[in-house]
Design a protein around this motif. Structure first.
Motif, mmCIF file in Angstrom:
data_model
loop_
_atom_site.group_PDB
_atom_site.id
_atom_site.type_symbol
_atom_site.label_atom_id
_atom_site.label_comp_id
_atom_site.label_asym_id
_atom_site.label_seq_id
_atom_site.Cartn_x
_atom_site.Cartn_y
_atom_site.Cartn_z
ATOM 1 N N PRO A 80 73.062 -24.820 -17.673
ATOM 2 C CA PRO A 80 74.252 -25.660 -17.509
ATOM 3 C C PRO A 80 74.035 -26.679 -16.388
ATOM 4 N N GLN A 200 75.591 -34.748 -25.142
ATOM 5 C CA GLN A 200 76.586 -33.684 -25.333
ATOM 6 C C GLN A 200 77.480 -34.029 -26.519
ATOM 7 N N PRO A 212 79.522 -25.745 -22.246
ATOM 8 C CA PRO A 212 79.386 -26.592 -21.052
ATOM 9 C C PRO A 212 78.154 -27.495 -21.170
#
Lengths: 392, 226
Positions: A80, A200, A212
């Motif tokens: 992450p 993302q 995340p």
């Protein structure tokens, strides 16, 4: 003596030309191979030149480096972004950029990062345009841009996944090309660079909860060299992280290529031996003629330095001229193939004057012929001393 | 580098061979004295040591007993470098076979001796062109390479080379063997004519006794001469 040398060379120019040409070809090939090796080596080490540390999920040094910097091999687990941020927010870290991989545009790896990547890791800068500044912009490496023949403003639809075919409509985003990097000879020439935030977005699955934001690795620059090892130890001590020194990993990688390198070296050596034999053959074919000539010079009262100097200086001149021709051929060949080499192989040929290796080769090209011709001609001179008149 | 040799020549005696025995072929030779401007013909059957004698006279073969003195200097008393210099300065040799440097033109071939001797460089009053002219080689061929000439012409170039820079002693080893009798006589005439100008001495080895006219002395070597 120079006049005699010149006249002698002109007199048998038709055979001498081929000797010089074959020597020059051998020398030129050796020089070219060496420059190629330099180019490949430089390309690799340039790619990691500005990176002090590569941080990623626990994996092998070489695997982490290959994947994060060279976009090769199996991906390491992702971490992450928040975790990386937390681990790397400390005084000894001067800068860091995340790297997320896994996507692909027409066979070219998509490298998702942040805009400060261009600040630290592309020393050659842009040939056109600039870094991406907002969502929906991307930057191309030099080879990709040439291969696809795209110019600034081109819109590109990037798909999720490794497949070369375009994926499903909902997995695509449309990007605008805002910058093209200069060639580096490194893997970045072959990459499509996008913002990690867009990466993302590409990966959002409407049917699942959004995970995340994550990256595969972080490339890190430290404030001072002495902070490096401590930082590395500290990060590696964390159970979910590993930190590797790219220089160390790269030298391990080189040891893998060592065999191929040595093969090339042997090949070069073989070429040089062939060149030496050509020279020896040419020397031996001239010795009989030289013996008569030396006997004549001897009878005319020529000192040893003249009788013996003439053929030796001649041999050295052949070596010198061959080297010069080889070097000129090398320049021509470099100019002709450098474009192709960069496009198709991603190797930047060093365009320099005389490299150290070529300088050493020059010394050999002059010294070796001298050594090869001293003994046969000295023996010939001794023969020429005996019974001069009968021999003539 | 050797620049000065002892200069002890007071007489007009150029060359003297006395009590001379070649150790290499075991032949003894009669005493021979050559004075300035003198022409000596040496004849003898093959095996009589004609060429050996010429080698000894030129200092090319130093394997002997007795004396061989050029300008009162014995070859055996000199170092190899001194012998080279003495020969370069004072001896012009005309060889039996044609020995021109193939890649040099006629002028360069003739001027070759001057490369090895400052004395001959300075003494070269007669230019290569003049010598070649005198020996009957017209100016239009002076820049040709030797392989473009006839045998007779080449032998005359070799003679011009031996004469260049006025060396005191000319040694000639069967210089006419490649020429027919008419050309041989003409060659000798031209050679002696040119030599008169500088009062040079000549020792010529030949088996052709018809050339003996015009020589001051004729020495015949017998096989097995003692």
């Amino acid at each position: 003596m120079l006049n005699a040398l010149w006249q002698s060379a002109r007199y048998r120019a038709s055979s001498l030309i081929w000797v010089v040409l074959s020597l020059a070809l051998a020398l030129g090939l050796v020089m070219l191979v060496e420059r190629l090796r330099d180019g490949v080596r430089d390309g690799f080490s340039q790619s990691v030149a500005n990176i002090d540390l590569v941080v990623g999920a626990p994996a092998g040094d070489v695997q982490l480096l290959l994947h994060s910097v060279f976009q090769l091999g199996a991906p390491t687990q992702s971490i992450p972004l928040a975790r990386l941020e937390q681990a790397l927010t400390q005084p000894s870290v001067e800068w860091w950029v995340p790297i997320a991989l896994g996507d692909n545009y027409r066979g070219h790896a998509v490298v998702a990062t942040q805009a400060n990547y261009f600040e630290h890791l592309t020393p050659n800068g842009f040939s056109q345009g600039q870094a991406f500044e907002k969502s929906g912009q991307l930057v191309l490496g030099a080879r990709v841009a040439t291969k696809l023949d795209y110019s600034l403003g081109q819109s590109m639809r990037v798909a999720h996944g490794q497949a070369q075919a375009l994926g499903d409509q909902h997995d695509q985003l449309t990007f605008e090309l805002v910058g093209i990097l200069k060639p580096t000879g490194g893997p970045i020439d072959n990459a499509v660079l996008i913002d990690i935030a867009d990466f993302q977005t590409l990966h959002i699955d409407p049917l699942r909860p959004t995970p995340p934001a994550a990256a595969n690795a972080a490339l890190v620059g430290v404030t001072a060299p002495f902070a490096l090892f401590q930082l590395q130890r500290q990060l590696t001590a964390e159970p979910d992280l590993t930190a590797t020194l790219p220089g160390v990993a790269l030298s391990r990688l080189w040891s893998v290529f060592g065999g191929a390198e040595r093969a090339l070296e042997l090949l070069s050596l073989a070429l040089l031996v062939c060149a030496g034999l050509t020279l020896l053959a040419q020397t031996m074919s001239q010795v009989e003629r030289r013996t008569r000539e030396m006997a004549l010079y001897h009878a005319m009262g020529a000192p040893l330095r003249y009788s013996l100097g003439l053929p030796i200086v001649e041999s050295a001149s052949i070596g010198l001229v061959s080297w010069a021709v080889a070097w000129c051929l090398l320049q021509v060949a470099s100019t002709l193939i450098s474009e192709w080499l960069q496009q198709s192989q991603g190797i930047l040929l060093p365009q320099t004057g005389v490299t150290e290796f070529e300088g050493a080769l020059l010394v050999c090209s002059v010294v070796a012929p001298v050594l090869l011709s001293v003994l046969p001609h000295w023996l010939a001179w001794r023969r020429s001393q005996l019974n001069s008149l009968e021999r003539l | 580098m050797l620049t000065s040799l002892p200069w002890r020549w007071q007489t007009d005696r150029m060359l003297i061979c006395s009590n001379l025995t070649s150790l290499r072929v075991d032949i003894s030779f009669p005493t021979i004295e050559v004075t300035e401007g003198q022409r000596i013909l040496i004849s003898g059957a093959s095996g009589s040591g004609k060429s050996t004698l010429l080698n000894l006279m030129a200092g090319l073969d130093t394997n002997y007993n007795g004396q061989v003195q050029l300008l009162d200097l014995d070859w055996n008393a000199l170092t190899a470098a001194q012998r080279q210099q003495l020969r370069a300065d004072h001896i012009g040799i005309i060889f039996q076979s044609l020995n021109l440097i193939p890649y040099l033109d006629l002028i360069d071939n003739v001027e070759l001796p001057a490369r090895f001797s400052a004395i001959r460089r300075k003494a070269a009053d007669r230019s290569a062109t003049e010598l070649l002219d005198r020996l009957g080689l017209p100016a239009r061929i002076h820049r040709r390479k030797p392989d473009q000439l006839s045998l007779g012409q080449r032998q005359r170039v070799a003679a011009a080379r031996a004469l260049y820079g006025a060396p005191k002693l000319i040694l000639a080893d069967e210089p006419t063997s490649a020429l027919d009798s008419h050309n041989a006589q003409r060659f000798i005439d031209l050679l002696t004519e040119s030599m008169n100008l500088d009062n040079q001495s000549l020792v010529m080895v030949t088996h052709d006794l018809s050339l003996a006219t015009g020589f001051d002395r004729h020495i015949h070597l017998d096989v097995g001469h003692a």
